[in-house]
Design a protein around this motif. Structure first.
Motif, PDB file in Angstrom:
ATOM      1  N   SER A  97       0.828  -1.200   0.000  1.00 10.32           N
ATOM      2  CA  SER A  97       0.000   0.000   0.000  1.00 10.32           C
ATOM      3  C   SER A  97       0.862   1.249   0.000  1.00 10.32           C
ATOM      4  O   SER A  97       1.970   1.248   0.551  1.00 10.32           O
ATOM      5  CB  SER A  97      -0.918   0.041   1.232  1.00 10.32           C
ATOM      6  OG  SER A  97      -1.780  -1.063   1.288  1.00 10.32           O
ATOM      7  N   THR A  99       0.279   5.127   1.288  1.00 10.53           N
ATOM      8  CA  THR A  99      -0.639   6.028   1.976  1.00 10.53           C
ATOM      9  C   THR A  99      -0.555   7.417   1.361  1.00 10.53           C
ATOM     10  O   THR A  99       0.509   8.024   1.309  1.00 10.53           O
ATOM     11  CB  THR A  99      -0.303   6.102   3.475  1.00 10.53           C
ATOM     12  OG1 THR A  99      -0.368   4.781   4.036  1.00 10.53           O
ATOM     13  CG2 THR A  99      -1.293   6.997   4.204  1.00 10.53           C
ATOM     14  N   ARG A 128      -5.507   5.386   0.494  1.00 18.19           N
ATOM     15  CA  ARG A 128      -4.406   4.498   0.133  1.00 18.19           C
ATOM     16  C   ARG A 128      -4.552   3.993  -1.294  1.00 18.19           C
ATOM     17  O   ARG A 128      -5.671   3.786  -1.773  1.00 18.19           O
ATOM     18  CB  ARG A 128      -4.356   3.280   1.067  1.00 18.19           C
ATOM     19  CG  ARG A 128      -4.010   3.588   2.501  1.00 18.19           C
ATOM     20  CD  ARG A 128      -3.988   2.331   3.359  1.00 18.19           C
ATOM     21  NE  ARG A 128      -5.334   1.785   3.550  1.00 18.19           N
ATOM     22  CZ  ARG A 128      -5.589   0.680   4.236  1.00 18.19           C
ATOM     23  NH1 ARG A 128      -4.600  -0.020   4.768  1.00 18.19           N
ATOM     24  NH2 ARG A 128      -6.828   0.257   4.396  1.00 18.19           N
ATOM     25  N   ARG A 130      -3.718   0.645  -3.262  1.00 16.42           N
ATOM     26  CA  ARG A 130      -3.411  -0.738  -2.928  1.00 16.42           C
ATOM     27  C   ARG A 130      -2.826  -1.439  -4.155  1.00 16.42           C
ATOM     28  O   ARG A 130      -3.344  -1.288  -5.270  1.00 16.42           O
ATOM     29  CB  ARG A 130      -4.670  -1.481  -2.448  1.00 16.42           C
ATOM     30  CG  ARG A 130      -5.514  -0.744  -1.407  1.00 16.42           C
ATOM     31  CD  ARG A 130      -4.772  -0.446  -0.123  1.00 16.42           C
ATOM     32  NE  ARG A 130      -4.370  -1.640   0.584  1.00 16.42           N
ATOM     33  CZ  ARG A 130      -5.114  -2.241   1.527  1.00 16.42           C
ATOM     34  NH1 ARG A 130      -6.315  -1.774   1.835  1.00 16.42           N
ATOM     35  NH2 ARG A 130      -4.653  -3.293   2.175  1.00 16.42           N
TER      36      ARG A 130
END
Length: 233
Positions: A97, A99, A128, A130
């Motif tokens: 991930s 952020t 986020r 992903r």
């Protein structure tokens, strides 16, 4: 901490819709007109509108404008709840991930309703991107009550919120999910390395703990040709 301006506008527009100022299927005023009415920049107004679009309250019709969303036909998905991390690992891929934002703030009206929050409760809102094997799969905006996670390490939360909760003795229960199709905005296209206007899948989900307490309100946009939902009856 006060609400960001775009969230305040989001709340005002949502209240107007709930009070019947604009009805289902009705076109709302243009961004230019609304930005003048709210005395904000077009960019701030657009952010508020996009948040409502992401939540399924509004919908954009290319070339026609923005309308109060009609209720969509719903398909009940399997009641099991699986985190993105667990799902990706089960496919033999490496989850990760990035952020984008991590903010402790007052909740929006939608977040208050979805999470059944009390007055003056704060939330953790994080955005986020992903990935699966370093390929961007989705962009996610997740909101959780801050008092539920305030003792957790930030890295625990951003890496896998569900695992952090389970490692601390909490049981993940069921989820309420809505899935629909939409077109990628310029912002989302940039995050997910796709073309603006590409087909994406939008998931809106409220997840509950085993005791029935809602703990997560998430709005996720998946790249249409990199992810699919599997329904089991």
């Amino acid at each position: 901490m006060g609400l960001p301006i775009y969230i305040q506008i989001h709340n005002e527009i949502k209240k107007k819709i709930e009070l019947g100022k604009w009805r289902v299927g009705e076109k709302i005023p243009s961004e230019r007109e609304l930005s003048v009415n709210f005395s904000v920049s077009r960019m701030t107004l657009r952010q508020a509108i996009q948040t409502l679009v992401d939540e399924g309250v509004l919908e954009r019709h290319v070339g026609s404008g923005t309308f109060v969303a009609r209720q969509k036909v719903q398909e009940k998905m399997s009641s099991g709840v699986t985190s993105f991390t667990e799902l990706t690992e089960a496919q033999g891929k490496k989850p990760s991930s990035k952020t984008v934002t991590y903010m402790i703030t007052a909740p929006s009206l939608s977040e208050t309703e979805k999470l059944n929050l009390e007055d003056k409760q704060r939330v953790l809102r994080m955005e986020r991107i992903r990935y699966a094997d370093d390929l961007p799969i989705c962009f996610e905006v997740a909101t959780v009550p801050y008092d539920l996670v305030q003792e957790y390490d930030r890295n625990q939360i951003t890496k896998s919120l569900y695992r952090a909760l389970e490692d601390n003795g909490l049981q993940i229960g069921h989820a309420q999910q809505n899935v629909s199709a939409m077109l990628a905005s310029e912002k989302i296209a940039d995050y997910l390395d796709i073309k603006r206007g590409a087909a994406i899948l939008r998931l809106r989900q409220v997840t509950f703990l085993g005791n029935g307490q809602p703990f997560e309100y998430v709005r996720t946009q998946y790249v249409g040709d990199r992810f699919e939902f599997y329904l089991e009856k």
